[in-house]
Design an enzyme around this catalytic site. Structure first.
Site, mmCIF file in Angstrom:
data_model
loop_
_atom_site.group_PDB
_atom_site.id
_atom_site.type_symbol
_atom_site.label_atom_id
_atom_site.label_comp_id
_atom_site.label_asym_id
_atom_site.label_seq_id
_atom_site.Cartn_x
_atom_site.Cartn_y
_atom_site.Cartn_z
ATOM 1 N N HIS A 7 8.018 59.271 -3.340
ATOM 2 C CA HIS A 7 8.597 57.979 -3.731
ATOM 3 C C HIS A 7 7.725 56.832 -3.224
ATOM 4 O O HIS A 7 7.543 55.815 -3.906
ATOM 5 C CB HIS A 7 10.009 57.836 -3.163
ATOM 6 C CG HIS A 7 11.054 58.540 -3.961
ATOM 7 N ND1 HIS A 7 11.214 58.366 -5.314
ATOM 8 C CD2 HIS A 7 12.028 59.420 -3.578
ATOM 9 C CE1 HIS A 7 12.225 59.096 -5.747
ATOM 10 N NE2 HIS A 7 12.730 59.749 -4.722
ATOM 11 N N HIS B 127 8.978 64.978 -0.835
ATOM 12 C CA HIS B 127 9.661 64.278 -1.924
ATOM 13 C C HIS B 127 9.775 62.785 -1.602
ATOM 14 O O HIS B 127 9.531 61.933 -2.470
ATOM 15 C CB HIS B 127 11.048 64.887 -2.128
ATOM 16 C CG HIS B 127 11.916 64.138 -3.086
ATOM 17 N ND1 HIS B 127 12.036 64.476 -4.423
ATOM 18 C CD2 HIS B 127 12.716 63.052 -2.913
ATOM 19 C CE1 HIS B 127 12.865 63.642 -5.015
ATOM 20 N NE2 HIS B 127 13.290 62.763 -4.117
ATOM 21 N N GLU B 128 10.148 62.470 -0.376
ATOM 22 C CA GLU B 128 10.291 61.063 0.005
ATOM 23 C C GLU B 128 8.934 60.364 0.058
ATOM 24 O O GLU B 128 8.810 59.194 -0.324
ATOM 25 C CB GLU B 128 11.008 60.947 1.349
ATOM 26 C CG GLU B 128 12.425 61.513 1.365
ATOM 27 C CD GLU B 128 13.299 60.976 0.240
ATOM 28 O OE1 GLU B 128 13.099 59.811 -0.177
ATOM 29 O OE2 GLU B 128 14.174 61.713 -0.233
#
Length: 319
Positions: free
Chosen positions: A135, A131-132
């Site tokens: 980003h 998920h990071e």
């Protein structure tokens, strides 16, 4: 809207808010000082905001020798996402959480708390890290970090305005452009941080859905992230995190979710909705979600991944 334009608009809105508070503090002179401050903050935010946030949470860099498993997971995900290897940091906090920061993919940082490593299994940690990394891949880490720095400055100025009004330190002539008395200043000192929060929400909520979808493809499966979000939602209520409200939008889950006021102005979308979208199941009753969507397809080539990402995002928004 491209992220470069979003960043420009964010800086413009935050600059206006700083100038408004500066006007309350010292009229036209205060507004000019605030403008100079905002210009300095814009420059400083672009180059150093990531370092400020990392220092704020006493994060320490993790080398391959110090944290071989964590470093190896990030390295694997970076390769699968087609990204440069980011720096890896560990935050000495018991509450499980994580965020990404940096100017661009070449200067990216992925930070996780010690609690995340202790309370999650490997697949769940991989889901959070993916998920990071999403980003980073979506190039929205700069927006979030700048929003944190500028929101912090607005809150600091608003606090100064409030205390100055309370203790009568704001006696100035109307010719100076004051315009508002002590009551107006106190009101604005409350409104300005709320406006900064709303700006954070505007640049944050939609990014979380996209990062969830992209992260699921990077990891190869949505289940690890979905399970991690379930756990993180529960731990956020049981293990409070001493986090600065101006940085709350940067984390994978709101570290302030245990506080009722912060829940009202949450920078994150509802957790049940995020989990349901990942798993492609109908949401729980009363969550306000639309029809379920299928889970993301496995990642292949870069072009096919980009096409699949756009199609999946369109389905999530019902387009």
């Amino acid at each position: 809207m491209g992220n470069q334009l979003k960043t420009t608009l964010l800086l413009a809105v935050m600059t206006v808010l700083i100038m408004v508070v500066g006007n309350l503090l010292g009229g036209r002179q205060g507004m000019m000082i605030a403008l100079v401050l905002a210009a300095g903050m814009n420059f400083f935010s672009y180059w150093y905001s990531d370092k400020i946030v990392l220092k704020m949470y006493q994060a320490r860099e993790a080398t391959p020798q110090q944290a071989p498993e964590l470093y190896g997971m990030v390295e694997t995900l970076a390769r699968q996402a087609g990204l440069p290897m980011p720096k890896v940091y560990i935050i000495p906090k018991e509450a499980p959480n994580a965020f990404a920061t940096g100017r661009n993919p070449d200067h990216a940082v992925v930070a996780v708390t010690q609690g995340l490593l202790s309370l999650m299994d490997r697949q769940e940690v991989m889901g959070v890290l993916a998920h990071e990394m999403a980003h980073v891949k979506n190039r929205d880490i700069l927006i979030g970090t700048i929003a944190a720095t500028m929101a912090g400055a607005i809150m600091m100025l608003a606090s100064m305005a409030r205390w100055s009004a309370i203790f009568g330190g704001m006696h100035r002539d109307d010719d100076n452009g004051g315009g508002m008395g002590a009551i107006g200043m106190i009101a604005m000192s409350i409104i300005a941080p709320m406006a900064a929060m709303i700006v954070q929400m505007a640049v944050s909520r939609s990014r979380e859905y996209l990062a969830d979808a992209t992260g699921a493809r990077i990891a190869g499966s949505p289940e690890g992230l979905a399970r991690a979000l379930e756990k993180l939602d529960g731990y956020a209520r049981r293990i409070p995190m001493d986090a600065n409200p101006s940085t709350a939008h940067m984390f994978i889950v709101n570290p302030l979710s245990g506080q009722s006021l912060q829940r009202l102005f949450s920078t994150h979308p509802p957790m049940a909705e995020r989990i349901s979208r990942l798993r492609g199941v109908r949401p729980p009753s009363g969550s306000g979600m639309g029809p379920a969507v299928p889970p993301p397809p496995p990642m292949s080539g870069k072009d096919r991944q980009a096409d699949a990402g756009r199609a999946f995002w369109d389905k999530l928004n019902g387009e």
